[in-house]
Design an enzyme around this catalytic site. Structure first.
Site, PDB file in Angstrom:
ATOM      1  CE  LYS A  86       1.282   8.061  -1.274  1.00 28.31           C
ATOM      2  NZ  LYS A  86       0.230   7.018  -1.007  1.00 28.31           N
ATOM      3  CB  ALA A 116      -0.923  -0.094   1.121  1.00 31.09           C
ATOM      4  CB  SER A 117       0.507   4.705   1.394  1.00 31.51           C
ATOM      5  OG  SER A 117      -0.614   5.253   0.794  1.00 31.51           O
ATOM      6  CB  VAL A 118       5.044   0.920   2.985  1.00 29.62           C
ATOM      7  CG1 VAL A 118       6.249   0.528   3.251  1.00 29.62           C
ATOM      8  CG2 VAL A 118       4.301   1.176   4.526  1.00 29.62           C
TER       9      VAL A 118
END
Length: 373
Positions: free
Chosen positions: A102, A98-100
């Site tokens: 980024k 998921a957003s890790v």
């Protein structure tokens, strides 16, 4: 230490799970108090206690790793990666981050900046002409969530299939309406990071997944990490996402927006995270100066500092500097926290939508370092 916890017990209710977690957190935090970090074996047992409720019966769970002074001092799986096939979670299970993700997208930009292929303060429209309506928005703005690109997840067309980054780019060009002027404020932006993926492609001449593999993952030693995009690559030892349904858990692993990457889309394992974590102490990927800049707060136009760098949230715990990021998408909840001066890192990867990994970071920190007083 590498092991998997999959002891079979009767399944506990969500209320019982919450109570057991609270009791385990309190016990572990108390045991971790003192002038020095606890013995490694005892500490690992205390981490086990935190996640013991997830080993009851057949349920999705979590992979947990603690890295201290350049060594893995705890790595374990609790629960199952695949409920249908009864495959337990272990340090080789591959989770959607998921957003890790980024921080990995940001690293791709940093690699290109180091090579001279782009500069952080270049206008985004130089590489993506479709975004020319967003005058003044730079690459740095996208990396630090200060660009003001509008959200499109609720309006993008999913009726004809699963849209890609190209579809998202075209839609943003048509919307041509900033939420605010570049650099005026911080507002967390998945579209901003989604646009960094085609920007990497435009600046490098290589598709995003290949660039990430060749210029980020493999140089860092991450042989089992990949970008899950419209090509739908095979993910070895894949953990599937789940959500509670009142009588157990249902598969929650697919979404019409799964093929848009940059803000998410990375799959990785605990073992690869160890290699990534250690690479961040070196200049294997980029220079120390570049890494230092990634871990500095972005500044708004008025000089006010945010709590975000290049793909990292920046804060402190018990007076210790911490860089971290969490993620939440479909049936996955993830968190990665680093205390650079203490050489301590905590990785928590879960494949269940009812889990809050951020609630475990501080208790684990207390186990391995002096607890907050």
């Amino acid at each position: 230490m590498h092991r998997t916890n999959t002891r079979s017990r009767p399944r506990v209710s969500s209320h019982e799970l919450s109570l057991l977690v609270v009791l385990a957190v309190c016990a572990a935090a108390t045991a971790g108090c003192g002038d020095k970090a606890v013995d490694a074996t005892v500490a690992s047992q205390q981490v086990d206690a935190l996640f013991a409720p997830l080993t009851a019966g057949i349920q999705p769970g979590v992979a947990v790793m603690v890295i201290h002074d350049g060594a893995i001092v705890h790595a374990a799986g609790y629960g199952y990666a695949d409920l249908d096939n009864r495959i337990p979670i272990d340090p080789d299970s591959a989770f959607r981050l998921a957003s890790v993700s980024k921080q990995f997208t940001a690293m791709a930009i940093m690699v290109l900046a180091e090579s001279g292929a782009l500069a952080y303060d270049d206008p985004v429209s130089r590489y993506l002409p479709q975004l020319s309506p967003y005058e003044g928005v730079t690459i740095r703005h996208l990396m630090t969530h200060t660009g003001g690109l509008p959200e499109y997840y609720e309006v993008i067309d999913t009726a004809s299939g699963m849209p890609t980054n190209a579809d998202a780019l075209a839609l943003l060009g048509e919307m041509a309406a900033s939420d605010f002027g570049p650099g005026e404020r911080y507002e967390y932006s998945n579209p901003g990071y989604d646009m960094l993926a085609p920007l990497v492609e435009a600046a490098s001449g290589t598709d995003f997944a290949s660039f990430m593999r060749e210029r980020v993952f493999l140089p860092a030693g991450m042989q089992h990490s990949l970008i899950y995009d419209h090509t739908r690559p095979v993910v070895p030892r894949r953990a599937f996402g789940y959500e509670p349904n009142g009588d157990g858990y249902s598969l929650f692993d697919d979404d019409p927006l799964n093929h848009i990457v940059g803000s998410g889309g990375v799959y990785s394992t605990l073992k690869d995270f160890f290699r990534w974590d250690q690479a961040l102490y070196t200049e294997i990927l980029v220079s120390r100066a570049a890494l230092d800049e990634a871990f500095k707060p972005a500044l708004l136009n008025n000089g006010e500092a945010t709590d975000y760098g290049f793909g990292w949230r920046l804060d402190e715990y018990d007076g210790r500097r911490r860089v971290r990021h969490g993620g939440s998408w479909i049936g996955f909840r993830t968190h990665y926290a680093r205390y650079p001066e203490d050489r301590l890192s905590i990785v928590i990867l879960s494949n269940r939508a009812d889990f809050r990994p951020d609630e475990y970071v501080d208790p684990i920190t207390d186990i391995y370092l002096e607890s907050a007083r």
